[in-house]
Design a protein around this motif. Structure first.
Motif, PDB file in Angstrom:
ATOM      1  N   UNK B  24       0.706  -1.274  -0.032  1.00 45.43           N
ATOM      2  CA  UNK B  24       0.003  -0.079  -0.019  1.00 45.43           C
ATOM      3  C   UNK B  24       1.046   1.277  -0.010  1.00 45.43           C
ATOM      4  N   UNK B  25       1.962   1.215   0.831  1.00 41.31           N
ATOM      5  CA  UNK B  25       2.788   2.302   0.673  1.00 41.31           C
ATOM      6  C   UNK B  25       3.578   2.669  -0.505  1.00 41.31           C
ATOM      7  N   UNK B  28       0.756   3.930  -3.188  1.00 42.61           N
ATOM      8  CA  UNK B  28       0.535   5.384  -2.861  1.00 42.61           C
ATOM      9  C   UNK B  28       1.537   6.341  -2.968  1.00 42.61           C
ATOM     10  N   UNK B  30       3.805   6.411  -0.684  1.00 40.95           N
ATOM     11  CA  UNK B  30       4.249   7.023   0.371  1.00 40.95           C
ATOM     12  C   UNK B  30       5.228   6.184   1.447  1.00 40.95           C
TER      13      UNK B  30
END
Ligand SMILES: [Zn+2]
Lengths: 190, 244
Positions: B24-25, B28, B30
């Motif tokens: 997920x990091x 996106x 991040x």
């Protein structure tokens, strides 16, 4: 020079109530967008938008600058969305089943520059997406909406929902998985 | 279209990978540089994650297809809460006191107006109606467009007026104190001026005396001269008479 949210709040609280209008203008688009994607209907989104700013205004004295004003505002809006979603309880089943959800809230940007069939395809894609998004649990949807459309960071979402960043990530993961399943299902049903 | 079907594909990927947070990091953007590198290395050896990543990217593209128009202008009839309107009203008290003899009188007048009659007060932003509740001593305050009327008890109003009156009184006292200081200063200057005037007066008196002395001396000299002249005339006359 633009006033910060905190400065506007200070002015509003010191009796310059018109200043609050600046906050409305500044944040109505994000709040409307969030509500629209959470609820799927323009009227509902408008209502929530209005409710949110009214509630924010009435409770402005309770807002202590320990969090960002926008986070507080998002939280109010999400609460209003959840209240509405609970009220219409099986609303998500409806939105999936109702054929005449006429999609008039889907924007047809610059139709002249593309062929009608392209526009139709794009419209169809957006419609499927909207239905899929409405079909996943609100808990996952809100995280996806904030990340995808409001462009918030994991930390900001965590602050708004008052949950750990790790929970934000896992909800995003699960939400995307469920969204993917819904999208595939809806496409296969066409 | 068979919409009532439940999704058939569940994507419960077997061999569930525990790199979800990293994925997920990464998805996106991040992730830190080192997290990125680590996850990219992982992608080479984990088919679950690489399949999931590309599927999630497609979902994100779909999400991008839902664009909304700008929000319709949010109209909220907030104006101000009755309490705030009232505070503003109270802030106008010093202006009223110009007409009324004291703030106390103005405050009493206001309380009478609120509790006895229905007062319609026009502020910049529409009419505010202060209506008395016939049932009791509560003065309820409602505002034009605001749907819900907030009630102010008479105690609330009195407290606000008291606070404002005290405030005004404090500033009055301060002004009085300032005036007293300025007056004392002027008094001192006047006294100093008086002393100067006395000195001048004495000086003038001295000069006058001197002048008088001089004049007196001049007059006696003239008299002596006149006397001398007269004497000689007599002498001449005597001579004339003698010549006749
Ligand atoms: Zn993996």
């Amino acid at each position: 020079m633009d006033l910060s949210d905190d400065q506007i709040i200070e002015r509003t609280l010191s009796g310059e109530t018109e200043a609050f209008g600046l906050l409305v203008r500044r944040w109505e688009n994000p709040i409307y967008g969030l509500s629209l994607r959470m609820l799927g209907r323009d009227e509902d989104a408008r209502d929530v938008c209005q409710e949110t700013f009214l509630a924010a205004y009435r409770n402005l004295r309770k807002f202590r600058g320990d969090a960002k004003f926008s986070s507080w505002l998002y939280r109010i809006a999400l609460n209003a969305c959840h209240t509405r979603l609970r009220r219409q309880d099986n609303g998500f089943a409806q939105s999936l089943d109702t054929e005449d959800d006429d999609g008039r809230r889907v924007e047809f940007a610059d139709l002249s520059s593309e062929s009608a069939s392209e526009a139709m395809l794009r419209d169809q894609r957006a419609l499927i997406l909207r239905r899929a998004l409405q079909a996943i649990p609100a808990e996952m949807r809100q995280v996806i909406v904030m990340k995808e459309y409001e462009d918030l960071t994991f930390a900001e979402i965590a602050e708004i929902l008052q949950i750990p960043v790790s929970t934000v990530k896992s909800r995003l993961y699960t939400g995307l998985q469920q969204l993917r399943a819904r999208l595939d299902h809806l496409r296969s049903a066409l | 279209m068979k919409r009532k079907d439940q999704p058939r594909m569940q994507y419960r990927v077997e061999g569930d990978c525990d790199h979800k947070a990293a994925l997920i990091g990464y998805l996106y953007d991040e992730a830190t540089a080192s997290e990125r590198t680590a996850f990219e290395l992982h992608l080479h050896e984990c088919s679950v994650c690489s399949e999931e990543l590309s599927a999630f990217r497609r979902v994100r593209e779909d999400l991008g297809s839902w664009q909304t128009v700008a929000a319709p202008r949010t109209e909220i009839s907030i104006a101000r809460s009755p309490v705030e309107v009232f505070r503003e009203l109270i802030r106008m008290l010093p202006v009223w006191t110009r007409a009324a003899a004291t703030t106390a009188i103005a405050a009493i007048l206001l309380i009478i107006v609120l509790s006895v009659s229905r007062a319609h007060i026009n502020l910049r932003e529409g009419t505010i109606t202060f209506g008395a509740n016939a049932a009791g001593s509560q003065a309820s305050v409602s505002m034009g467009a605001a749907p819900e009327a907030v009630s102010l008890t008479r105690e609330d109003i009195e407290r606000m007026i008291d606070a404002r009156t005290t405030e005004v009184r404090a500033s009055d006292l301060q002004q009085i104190e300032e005036l007293r200081t300025r007056l004392a200063g002027l008094d001192a200057r006047l006294a100093a001026a008086d002393r100067g005037a006395m000195r001048l007066r004495a000086e003038v008196a001295n000069m006058r005396a001197e002048q008088r002395a001089l004049l007196a001396r001049g007059q006696s000299t003239l008299g002596e001269w006149l006397f001398a002249v007269n004497g000689s005339r007599e002498a001449w006359g005597g001579e004339d008479e003698r010549d006749d």
